[in-house]
Design a protein around this motif. Sequence first.
Motif, PDB file in Angstrom:
ATOM      1  N   VAL A  78       0.832  -1.206   0.000  1.00  0.00           N
ATOM      2  CA  VAL A  78       0.000   0.000   0.000  1.00  0.00           C
ATOM      3  C   VAL A  78       0.867   1.257   0.000  1.00  0.00           C
ATOM      4  CG1 VAL A  78      -1.861   1.232   1.199  1.00  0.00           C
ATOM      5  CG2 VAL A  78      -1.856  -1.258   1.151  1.00  0.00           C
ATOM      6  N   ALA A  79       2.138   1.133   0.392  1.00  0.00           N
ATOM      7  CA  ALA A  79       3.058   2.271   0.389  1.00  0.00           C
ATOM      8  C   ALA A  79       3.364   2.760  -1.018  1.00  0.00           C
ATOM      9  CB  ALA A  79       4.356   1.901   1.112  1.00  0.00           C
ATOM     10  N   SER A  80       2.953   1.993  -2.025  1.00  0.00           N
ATOM     11  CA  SER A  80       3.138   2.441  -3.414  1.00  0.00           C
ATOM     12  C   SER A  80       2.039   3.401  -3.853  1.00  0.00           C
ATOM     13  CB  SER A  80       3.185   1.236  -4.366  1.00  0.00           C
ATOM     14  OG  SER A  80       1.948   0.534  -4.350  1.00  0.00           O
ATOM     15  N   ASN A  81       1.019   3.598  -3.009  1.00  0.00           N
ATOM     16  CA  ASN A  81      -0.080   4.506  -3.332  1.00  0.00           C
ATOM     17  C   ASN A  81       0.431   5.949  -3.354  1.00  0.00           C
ATOM     18  OD1 ASN A  81      -2.358   6.425  -2.478  1.00  0.00           O
ATOM     19  ND2 ASN A  81      -3.518   4.570  -2.937  1.00  0.00           N
ATOM     20  N   GLY A  82       0.319   6.587  -4.506  1.00  0.00           N
ATOM     21  CA  GLY A  82       0.869   7.930  -4.675  1.00  0.00           C
ATOM     22  C   GLY A  82       0.233   8.966  -3.774  1.00  0.00           C
ATOM     23  N   ALA A 142      11.947  13.317   9.116  1.00  0.00           N
ATOM     24  CA  ALA A 142      12.529  12.792   7.880  1.00  0.00           C
ATOM     25  C   ALA A 142      11.707  11.593   7.423  1.00  0.00           C
ATOM     26  CB  ALA A 142      13.981  12.389   8.102  1.00  0.00           C
ATOM     27  N   PHE A 143      11.236  11.627   6.182  1.00  0.00           N
ATOM     28  CA  PHE A 143      10.351  10.585   5.664  1.00  0.00           C
ATOM     29  C   PHE A 143      11.054   9.769   4.588  1.00  0.00           C
ATOM     30  CE2 PHE A 143       6.819   9.624   2.506  1.00  0.00           C
ATOM     31  CZ  PHE A 143       6.397   8.487   3.167  1.00  0.00           C
ATOM     32  N   TYR A 144      10.962   8.441   4.719  1.00  0.00           N
ATOM     33  CA  TYR A 144      11.593   7.534   3.761  1.00  0.00           C
ATOM     34  C   TYR A 144      10.556   6.547   3.222  1.00  0.00           C
ATOM     35  CZ  TYR A 144      15.886   9.064   6.154  1.00  0.00           C
ATOM     36  OH  TYR A 144      16.901   9.800   6.712  1.00  0.00           O
ATOM     37  N   HIS A 145      10.672   6.232   1.944  1.00  0.00           N
ATOM     38  CA  HIS A 145       9.822   5.188   1.354  1.00  0.00           C
ATOM     39  C   HIS A 145      10.548   4.603   0.150  1.00  0.00           C
ATOM     40  CE1 HIS A 145       8.771   7.776  -2.058  1.00  0.00           C
ATOM     41  NE2 HIS A 145       8.575   8.755  -1.179  1.00  0.00           N
ATOM     42  N   PRO A 146      10.262   3.355  -0.206  1.00  0.00           N
ATOM     43  CA  PRO A 146      10.901   2.749  -1.373  1.00  0.00           C
ATOM     44  C   PRO A 146      10.182   3.162  -2.654  1.00  0.00           C
ATOM     45  CG  PRO A 146      10.039   1.085   0.187  1.00  0.00           C
ATOM     46  CD  PRO A 146       9.397   2.392   0.491  1.00  0.00           C
ATOM     47  N   SER A 147      10.835   2.953  -3.789  1.00  0.00           N
ATOM     48  CA  SER A 147      10.161   3.075  -5.080  1.00  0.00           C
ATOM     49  C   SER A 147       9.071   2.009  -5.162  1.00  0.00           C
ATOM     50  CB  SER A 147      11.152   2.881  -6.230  1.00  0.00           C
ATOM     51  OG  SER A 147      12.106   3.924  -6.243  1.00  0.00           O
ATOM     52  N   PRO A 148       8.030   2.235  -5.981  1.00  0.00           N
ATOM     53  CA  PRO A 148       6.926   1.266  -6.057  1.00  0.00           C
ATOM     54  C   PRO A 148       7.367  -0.176  -6.308  1.00  0.00           C
ATOM     55  CG  PRO A 148       6.280   3.294  -7.124  1.00  0.00           C
ATOM     56  CD  PRO A 148       7.725   3.467  -6.744  1.00  0.00           C
ATOM     57  N   VAL A 149       8.384  -0.393  -7.120  1.00  0.00           N
ATOM     58  CA  VAL A 149       8.809  -1.763  -7.427  1.00  0.00           C
ATOM     59  C   VAL A 149       9.316  -2.487  -6.182  1.00  0.00           C
ATOM     60  CG1 VAL A 149      11.210  -1.179  -8.036  1.00  0.00           C
ATOM     61  CG2 VAL A 149      10.117  -3.190  -9.065  1.00  0.00           C
TER      62      VAL A 149
END
Length: 337
Positions: free
Chosen positions: A274-278, A294-301
């Motif tokens: 769900v973290a891939s939701n723009g 500071a916010f971190y998230h991976p690329s959708p893939v």
Amino acid sequence: MKDVLVLGIESSCDETAASVIRNGREVLSNVISSQIALHTQYGGVVPELASRKHIENINWVIEDALTQAGVSLDDLDAIGVTYGPGLVGALLVGVAEAKAIAFAKKKPLIGVNHIEGHVCANFIEHPDLEPPFLCLIVSGGHTHLARMKDYGEFELLGRTRDDAAGEAFDKVARAIGLGYPGGPKIEKAARAGNPHAMEFPRGKVDGSPFDFSFSGMKSAVLNYLNHAAMTGETVNQADVAASFQKAVIDVLVGRAVLAAKELGEDKLVMAGGVASNGALRKAMEEACRKEGIAFYHPSPVYCTDNAAMIGVAAHYHYMKGERAEWDLNAVPNLKLV
């Protein structure tokens, strides 16, 4: 210092994946064979079909990952594999394959928790990121707020008491006629809708400020649809999707930022499908910027199921000297903590 090469294997649900990771952060290959087209016709993942497809695909997926990375099985330092949580039949395919390779090539075997893998996906593109930090894990089966105290060490702060966020997305998508997979289809439909057309409830859990509840929100959508059907009211699919998505995002962002502020955390990591939701990523980024987090998230893939995240997690277990025994088995209900 010699490079450390780890083969990661992932087969917990409907993606057969393999990846070669160098030194815990560098992806040399990341091969994913998706079964979405197969399961879409059934409206969701059929466990038996998923298991059969994993058996068909796993050998060539691993071979392709090794070829793309330019390495052989002999070059590897360890074999990492998801052993839970997930579908038991699907997990068994990956575990059996990893054990066979590790035994034949006399390589260390590392069992990886799939949820930990999602968190570790963040290390791939953020070389400056190190634990400890707060993480929001949002997937089809899990919604957790946790603190990663050190590599492989977690403290659970909050969890869903009923549906996971991704599960709610799937159920609502099915109810409004969007089909499977629900998350991406609701996100796409929501772009054309009014997020304030309906005000669905933002569930809270009394006495547990960091816990989640999405069943009431899902039920409110179903009640709205049933009322519309009985009264002959036209349902605007995009408006329902946008309003539901807004409600879910408000809850996820609100709980995560509240936890960060109350616990004094200055780093917030997001992980899971769900973290891939723009829209979620944008809302979380804005909220964190406002609070100086500071916010971190991976690329959708790397948000959806993949083996790179498993290889990264396995690397840090390997470096700590942790090894799985030959009786490693699938644990479909494996907990993060």
